[in-house]
Structures are given as C-alpha cells and as structure tokens.
Design a protein around this motif. Structure first.
Motif, PDB file in Angstrom:
ATOM      1  N   SER A 185       0.825  -1.219   0.000  1.00 30.56           N
ATOM      2  CA  SER A 185       0.000   0.000   0.000  1.00 30.56           C
ATOM      3  C   SER A 185       0.853   1.260   0.000  1.00 30.56           C
ATOM      4  O   SER A 185       0.414   2.294   0.484  1.00 30.56           O
ATOM      5  CB  SER A 185      -0.921   0.006   1.231  1.00 30.56           C
ATOM      6  OG  SER A 185      -0.161  -0.030   2.428  1.00 30.56           O
ATOM      7  N   GLY A 186       2.077   1.217  -0.509  1.00 32.26           N
ATOM      8  CA  GLY A 186       2.945   2.384  -0.511  1.00 32.26           C
ATOM      9  C   GLY A 186       2.633   3.341  -1.645  1.00 32.26           C
ATOM     10  O   GLY A 186       1.818   3.080  -2.531  1.00 32.26           O
ATOM     11  N   ILE A 187       3.312   4.488  -1.610  1.00 34.72           N
ATOM     12  CA  ILE A 187       3.104   5.554  -2.590  1.00 34.72           C
ATOM     13  C   ILE A 187       4.423   5.848  -3.293  1.00 34.72           C
ATOM     14  O   ILE A 187       5.469   5.947  -2.646  1.00 34.72           O
ATOM     15  CB  ILE A 187       2.577   6.828  -1.906  1.00 34.72           C
ATOM     16  CG1 ILE A 187       1.227   6.552  -1.236  1.00 34.72           C
ATOM     17  CG2 ILE A 187       2.432   7.968  -2.915  1.00 34.72           C
ATOM     18  CD1 ILE A 187       0.719   7.714  -0.402  1.00 34.72           C
ATOM     19  N   GLY A 188       4.377   6.027  -4.601  1.00 35.72           N
ATOM     20  CA  GLY A 188       5.555   6.401  -5.379  1.00 35.72           C
ATOM     21  C   GLY A 188       5.385   7.794  -5.962  1.00 35.72           C
ATOM     22  O   GLY A 188       4.393   8.069  -6.635  1.00 35.72           O
ATOM     23  N   ILE A 189       6.328   8.687  -5.678  1.00 40.62           N
ATOM     24  CA  ILE A 189       6.318  10.051  -6.206  1.00 40.62           C
ATOM     25  C   ILE A 189       7.607  10.235  -7.010  1.00 40.62           C
ATOM     26  O   ILE A 189       8.699  10.188  -6.447  1.00 40.62           O
ATOM     27  CB  ILE A 189       6.218  11.094  -5.078  1.00 40.62           C
ATOM     28  CG1 ILE A 189       4.937  10.884  -4.269  1.00 40.62           C
ATOM     29  CG2 ILE A 189       6.256  12.510  -5.653  1.00 40.62           C
ATOM     30  CD1 ILE A 189       4.815  11.812  -3.080  1.00 40.62           C
ATOM     31  N   MET A 190       7.458  10.451  -8.322  1.00 42.15           N
ATOM     32  CA  MET A 190       8.624  10.508  -9.205  1.00 42.15           C
ATOM     33  C   MET A 190       9.493   9.269  -8.986  1.00 42.15           C
ATOM     34  O   MET A 190      10.719   9.317  -9.071  1.00 42.15           O
ATOM     35  CB  MET A 190       9.441  11.779  -8.935  1.00 42.15           C
ATOM     36  CG  MET A 190       8.653  13.060  -9.091  1.00 42.15           C
ATOM     37  SD  MET A 190       8.100  13.352 -10.797  1.00 42.15           S
ATOM     38  CE  MET A 190       9.648  13.750 -11.578  1.00 42.15           C
TER      39      MET A 190
END
Length: 246
Positions: free
Chosen positions: A150-155
C-alpha cells in the motif's frame, strides 16, 4: 493463535449450557460470555471453559486452524532488528533472521535487500515501512505468504504487483511507505531448498524421458531389423519358388 468467530460461538454455547445446568450464576455467565466474544486468541478462550464439562466429556479447547505450509513453527521469537538504513550504501536482511512486528527500511542514494524466505516472524502480522529517497528497497517473500502492498511512489515506483493472498495460517506482511525518486519492489520467489528440489525433479524427469526415448529408438530399430529380415526371407522363399517352377 488467533481465534475465529466460529470458535468464539462454540465457547459461548458451552457457557449457555453451563448456566442452564446451574454450574454458573448469571453474573459469572455474563462476565465470561462478554470475555468470549471479545477474545482474540485461543489462549484467552480456553480459561473460560476449562472448569466446565461438555457433552461426551470432551475438552472444549478450540481446534487448531489448518496450517498446510507449516507456518506455526516460524511464528514467534525475539526480533533480530527493527530497522535497516542505507545512506550511499546498502543493507541486507536475509537468511534465518526474525522479522519484528514493525520494521523500517530507509535508503538515501543506496539500496536495501529484505529477504523473508528463510525468516521467522515475531507475530503473524508484520508491517514493513519503506522510505526510498533516490534509492531502492527489494523485498522477497515466499509464494505462500499473505502480502499486501500500500505504498506511494512520487517521481519513483512503488510496486504493488507483489500483493497476493497467501495460504491458510501464513504470516500477513504489509508493505507500506514512500518512494521518492526511488523504488520499492516486492518479489515472490521459492525458498532455496524448494528451488533445488524442483531443479532435481526437473533433472530426474528429463533423465527418465531420455531413457524412454532411447528405449523407444532401440525398439524401433529392432522392429525395423525384424521387418528387413522378414522381407529378405520372403524374397528368398520367392526365388526358391521361382526356381522350382522353372
């Protein structure tokens, strides 16, 4: 071991029968019944009916849940470490280490490897928090592990493809966090001994197939020789017949 709703209801039925028989008064019954419905583990349920009989004299202990993968033996123990840090470098957690309930991985222009295939687990539910800043974290789990991402990737990238429902009784691993100009991946691989076993099995199957093919070729050559012998014998008999007729 976690208790199920069916197991809680089974304990509640034993308590209802006990109060109907006069073995418990209403105050004690209400207290135990409330404890049964709020119990989370078998260890909390068993004391509630330990001093009470059940029909047939059987012990009211709840049955153990299915554990086809042998996961019970890998649950419990003192955590090896609760954090992995890689700043312009790397860290590894692999082999027979014990995963804590909460593990934090932090990478800054570095990389981390977390391999759970040979690991023990402090609890059936563990959370791995990954923070990859211009770095990466590689997590490897067995196919049978219950994995949720459930993680988030930004760039960057936070791979959610590794999230899969696991086997009954398997640990639940939740991977969360943030990848900023970095990446977090979850990969499912077999344990090394299982890979070796499958490799040996494939080698055995190939060897058996080669033997079968050689046997078939020998039988085919033998059949062809027999056919040629029959043809020569037929020609010989035909020539003898022609000579006799002449």
């Amino acid at each position: 071991m976690r208790a199920s709703d069916a197991e809680r209801e089974r304990i509640a039925e034993v308590l209802r029968e006990a109060v109907a028989e006069g073995r418990l008064d209403m105050e004690e019954f209400d207290e135990r019944l409330n404890a049964a419905y709020t119990a989370r583990t078998h260890g909390e349920l068993e004391p509630l009916v330990r001093d009470l009989p059940v029909p047939g004299g059987a012990a009211p202990a709840p049955p153990a849940p299915a554990d086809p993968g042998g996961w019970r033996e890998r649950i419990g123990g003192t955590p090896t470490s609760s954090m992995g840090i890689a700043i312009m470098g790397g860290f590894q957690r692999k082999g027979t280490w014990t995963v804590p309930r909460r593990f934090t991985a932090f990478t800054l222009m570095g990389g981390g490897e977390i391999d759970l295939r040979e690991a023990r687990f402090e609890d059936r539910e563990v959370v791995i928090r990954c923070f990859a800043l211009m770095g990466g974290v590689q997590i490897t789990v067995e196919p049978g592990v219950d994995t949720h991402v459930s993680g988030i990737g930004i760039m960057g990238g936070f791979d959610h493809d590794g999230g899969v429902e696991g086997e009954p009784g398997a640990p639940r691993v939740t991977v969360t966090g943030l990848a900023l100009f970095g990446g977090v991946t979850v990969e499912r691989k077999l344990r090394k001994e299982e890979q070796k076993r499958l490799k040996e099995e494939r080698r055995r199957v190939k060897a058996e197939r080669r033997y079968e093919l050689r046997t078939e070729r020998r039988e085919l050559r033998g059949a062809r020789r027999d056919e040629r012998c029959e043809e020569r014998e037929e020609r010989r008999l035909s020539l003898e017949k022609d000579r006799r007729e002449d």
